[in-house]
Design an enzyme around this catalytic site. Structure first.
Site, short mmCIF file in Angstrom:
data_model
loop_
_atom_site.label_atom_id
_atom_site.label_comp_id
_atom_site.label_asym_id
_atom_site.label_seq_id
_atom_site.Cartn_x
_atom_site.Cartn_y
_atom_site.Cartn_z
CB CYS A 1 -0.92 0.01 1.21
SG CYS A 1 0.02 0.10 2.73
CB CYS B 1 5.03 -0.26 1.12
SG CYS B 1 4.18 -1.54 2.04
CG ASP C 1 4.37 -31.30 -14.70
OD1 ASP C 1 4.80 -32.45 -14.83
OD2 ASP C 1 4.94 -30.42 -14.03
CG ASP D 1 6.40 -26.74 -12.66
OD1 ASP D 1 6.24 -27.88 -13.13
OD2 ASP D 1 7.09 -26.51 -11.67
CG ASP E 1 5.99 -29.78 -17.66
OD1 ASP E 1 5.79 -30.96 -17.98
OD2 ASP E 1 6.10 -29.38 -16.50
#
Lengths: 57, 796
Positions: free
Chosen positions: B97, B100, B506, B687, B691
């Protein structure tokens, strides 16, 4: 109808000013961080504190 | 990132029993912080006098990842201006927000040399300027890191620049078209009211001239994006939506100019410019939505790309970005560290977790000469690698080759809008020509007047609503997905997703989290876990981390020694306390049952060793999501490179009937090709490096944000977080979006069916055209917005 000769340039001129202002704001990056601008406005003491100075929330 | 909104507390002190910095429960009551990282961040914030941060933030901060964090290779990224001012751009992660933003900026400005610090909350970038040497960069970055934010290098020559320039051009065009459309409309309204009889011909012509003065430069400037795209399509022998748009706008402007010369009654300047304005809005929003998704995806990739430790010939170690490491360099990989670059082991014997690369969950032993790939995790002993070029008949080379083959085999998907345009354009242009011929030869009208009617047909059919029908829905859909943590990278992904009927998952890292988790054991006592965790917290080994995670935050034992390849040792009062592999605690290395994951043994003097078993567990909602997808009529399959026992157990647990284990990358591609040959539309979710080829071969592909670079690049969409639900959300949004697109297209065609006869009969005055075009565009936009409204209802 001669009033048109005054009113139309005035209307166009004002619109043109708005356009220039918008293009200027785009060029200077004011649209880059809309989320940040929305929250920045809430922090009034934006000045950095001198190093070492203790809290003053 | 925890976005759980809290009550905006005026009192910065958190509830008792929670950490003063991050708000998570503290291990022991009475303590103020959950971990040393939070204590450090709090101390720094307090020392700088920035305690106001705790009152200002509206979301809880993250637990600082590690106070020291990976050292970035920053000195090379600093740009030094002529007057000695250094500037640096960094990506910041963990911003929740405005507080920060304020905290980082104030903390940096409190450092002497800093002249300017600016955080962009939208793009999550920090721009930093300071006086002094470039070597101050590390110290300044450390300040931000100590506050609990993660930093990543930002390449200044990033590839998003053409994208950014295009977006700016569209915004400029949109602004100018908007200005012109409004002013011309002002003049046109007067002309239309004047038709009742009170306006003389001279005034009307003056209005037309003024309109022309505004409209012609606008068309010349703002229609360039359409002209360019139309020309490119025509050159390639195709036609797209931009061809009728360009033709309509050009013809409308020229014929109106002709009318103005002739002191005619009607000019279509307002219609032409308004059309441009509406279309530019659609195009700008579309480009921005995709630009956002793409920059978010880049952000994720950049955070994952940590620098590698390179050993120079003189024996000193430096940190370099993976792309800057030369072939043949020697790279050090510490225990628990992710291998950042492909290479051959030159020194050291260790075990590596290859799950991201091969899908195999059992650690693989490596010794000098073995190939390792970016993404593997070094488990037991430090390694030295010699960096090699990717290629030379290795796994990576095979994957690259398979990906190229897959991309060639994948027919270019033609977007629905382009298919509609392909049929629409010839019909419209034939109609306009027929109108012209019919009026000239059958009705005996002068050719100028016939041409005027024909142009009116072109303007009224100019596919305003049709051109907005698809982008409007896509913008709303990708905005909704972005809020849910799904980044849509490809423009046609939604359309392709809507057609999917088979989903191939996967296993490792996709259905599972790809990291070991402690298995629950009823016989184990809680006290053993807590005591073992004291040792485990001192180590970075993935199994130690899993153990520490399961035990929660707590104290760390002092004096723990890490013995590479064996485990952890601590000198206790009665003898050594050990946590490590089976042989390390004095047990025989027994045969492991098939399908069992890694294990740790914990031995204390005079007690029976305790076993901790780990497994890569399924994502918490995997079974539910798979069940939902199957209920929705999707065929779900599991393709894994892991061994059959593990895969079978997971498939049974999730209710997936069709599974294959031990499939290599080529096998995955072959299976996808087989499915596609049988007519199925396949979504691949994966991932790993193994793959990547399958992701490229599928009709459409999705990968989690934890995936390796190459997989994320190949995927059409990336989802964030530990849950699998985004996959189901993505599919349901794509189906809803397709329904809305079809409704929009149907409506536009209906509108054309009604409007074209009017125009052909010569009744389409500029007023009629303006009303018809704007109302149809508004209907289409309104229909698209329904997609986001439903999302809000679902959330509340």
């Amino acid at each position: 109808m001669t009033i048109l000769l005054l009113l139309i340039p005035v209307a166009l001129g004002l619109g043109f000013l708005g356009l220039i202002a918008f293009l200027w704001s785009v060029r200077t990056g004011q649209f880059e961080d809309l989320d940040g601008a929305a929250t920045r406005i809430l922090f009034d003491d934006g000045k950095p504190l001198p190093p070492g100075q203790k809290s003053q929330a | 990132m925890s976005l759980a909104l809290q009550d905006i507390a005026a009192d910065p002190r958190p509830a008792p029993g929670t950490c003063r910095h991050c708000g998570q429960p503290v291990p022991k009551s009475g303590e103020e912080f959950c971990c040393p990282g939070c204590a450090g961040a709090y101390a720094l914030i307090h020392e700088l006098g920035l305690d106001a941060y705790y009152a200002r933030r509206d979301a809880q901060g993250d637990q600082p990842v590690t106070a020291e964090g990976p050292v970035l290779d920053l000195a090379n990224l600093v740009e030094t201006a002529a007057d000695g001012t250094c500037s640096l751009r960094l990506r910041v992660d963990g911003l929740t927000c405005g507080a920060c933003v304020w905290l980082i900026e104030s903390a940096l400005k409190a450092q002497g040399p800093v002249t300017d610090a600016r955080v962009n909350l939208t793009t999550r970038r920090l721009t930093l300027r300071w006086k002094g040497g470039a070597d101050l960069a590390e110290g300044l970055a450390a300040t931000v890191r100590k506050l609990g934010y993660r930093l990543a290098a930002f390449d200044t020559g990033a590839a998003d620049d053409p994208q950014k320039a295009q977006e700016k051009e569209l915004m400029r065009c949109m602004a100018i078209a908007g200005f012109s459309a409004m002013n011309i409309m002002l003049l046109s309204v007067s002309v239309w009211s004047g038709h009742a009889g009170s306006m003389g011909e001279a005034t009307r012509t003056l209005m037309h001239w003024l309109s022309a003065l505004i409209a012609l430069p606008t068309v010349a400037y703002c229609a360039r994006p359409f002209f360019r795209s139309a020309l490119a399509a025509l050159k390639a022998g195709r036609t797209n939506m931009d061809v009728p748009i360009s033709l309509g706008v050009t013809l409308a402007s020229s014929i109106s100019l002709w009318e103005t010369f002739e002191h005619g009654e009607h000019a279509y300047f307002d219609g032409a410019v308004m059309l441009l304005f509406f279309l530019l809005i659609g195009r700008f929003l579309d480009s921005r939505a995709r630009g956002r998704a793409r920059s978010a995806a880049e952000h994720l990739l950049a955070l994952g790309r940590t620098p590698v430790t390179v050993l120079k010939p003189d024996g000193t170690a430096t940190l370099l970005a993976p792309s800057a490491v030369a072939n043949g360099s020697t790279v050090l990989v510490a225990v628990g560290e992710r291998v950042g670059i492909d290479g051959t082991v030159s020194d050291g014997v260790s075990e590596v977790d290859t799950s991201v690369v091969t899908g195999e969950t059992q650690p693989q032993p490596v010794e000098p000469g073995a190939r390792v790939f970016a993404g593997m995790v070094n488990l037991s002993a430090p390694l030295r690698l010699t960096v090699t070029a990717s290629g030379e008949g290795t796994l990576l080379a095979e994957i690259v080759r398979l990906m190229e083959a897959a991309e060639q085999g994948r027919a270019r998907f033609v977007a629905l809008a382009d298919r509609v345009a392909k049929n629409y354009t010839p019909v419209v242009h034939t109609l306009a020509l027929a109108t012209f011929l019919a009026w000239t030869f059958l009705m005996g009208l002068a050719w100028q007047e016939s041409l005027f009617i024909a142009v009116a047909v072109l303007i009224i059919t100019c596919p305003c609503a049709l051109a907005l029908a698809v982008p409007a829905v896509q913008v709303v859909a990708s905005g909704r997905l972005l809020r849910g943590g799904i980044l849509l990278k490809s423009a046609t992904a939604l359309e392709r997703l809507a057609k999917v009927d088979t989903i191939v998952f996967d296993k490792t890292g996709t259905l599972t989290l790809g990291r070991p988790d402690l298995l629950p054991d009823l016989e184990r006592r809680g006290e053993d876990l807590e005591s073992a965790a004291r040792l485990a917290r001192a180590s970075k080994h993935p199994l130690s981390r899993a153990l520490a995670r399961a035990a929660g935050p707590g104290p760390v034992a002092e004096g723990v020694r890490e013995i590479p390849g064996m485990g952890l040792e601590l000198d206790g009062p009665a003898g050594p306390i050990r946590l490590g592999r089976r042989s390390f605690v004095g047990l025989e290395e027994g045969p492991q049952a098939v399908g069992e994951g890694p294990e740790l043994w914990y031995a204390r003097p005079g007690r029976v060793p305790v076993r901790f078993a780990f497994a890569d567990r399924a994502r918490a909602d995997a079974a539910e999501v798979v069940g939902k997808l199957r209920a929705a009529g999707y065929r779900v399959e599991l393709l894994s490179g892991d061994r059959p026992g593990t895969v079978a157990a997971l498939a049974a647990g999730l209710g997936i009937a069709e599974w294959r284990a031990g499939v290599d990358p080529a096998g995955k591609c072959a299976r996808l090709a087989e499915l596609r040959a049988s007519g199925a539309k396949v979504l691949m979710v994966g991932d790993g490096l193994n793959d990547a080829a399958a992701l490229a071969a599928a009709d459409v592909s999705v990968s989690p944000s934890s995936a390796v670079d190459i997989a994320q690049t190949a995927a059409d969409a990336v989802f964030q977080g530990d849950r699998l639900a985004p996959v189901a959300e993505l599919l349901s949004v794509s189906r809803k979006a397709e329904r809305l697109v079809i409704q929009n297209l149907g409506f536009s065609l209906l509108y054309n069916l009604c409007a074209v006869p009017i125009a052909m009969a010569g009744h389409a005055t500029p007023l009629v055209a303006a009303v018809a075009m704007s109302s149809s565009s508004l209907v289409v936009l309104g229909n698209a917005l329904r997609l986001s409204r439903r999302a809000k209802e679902a959330r509340s």
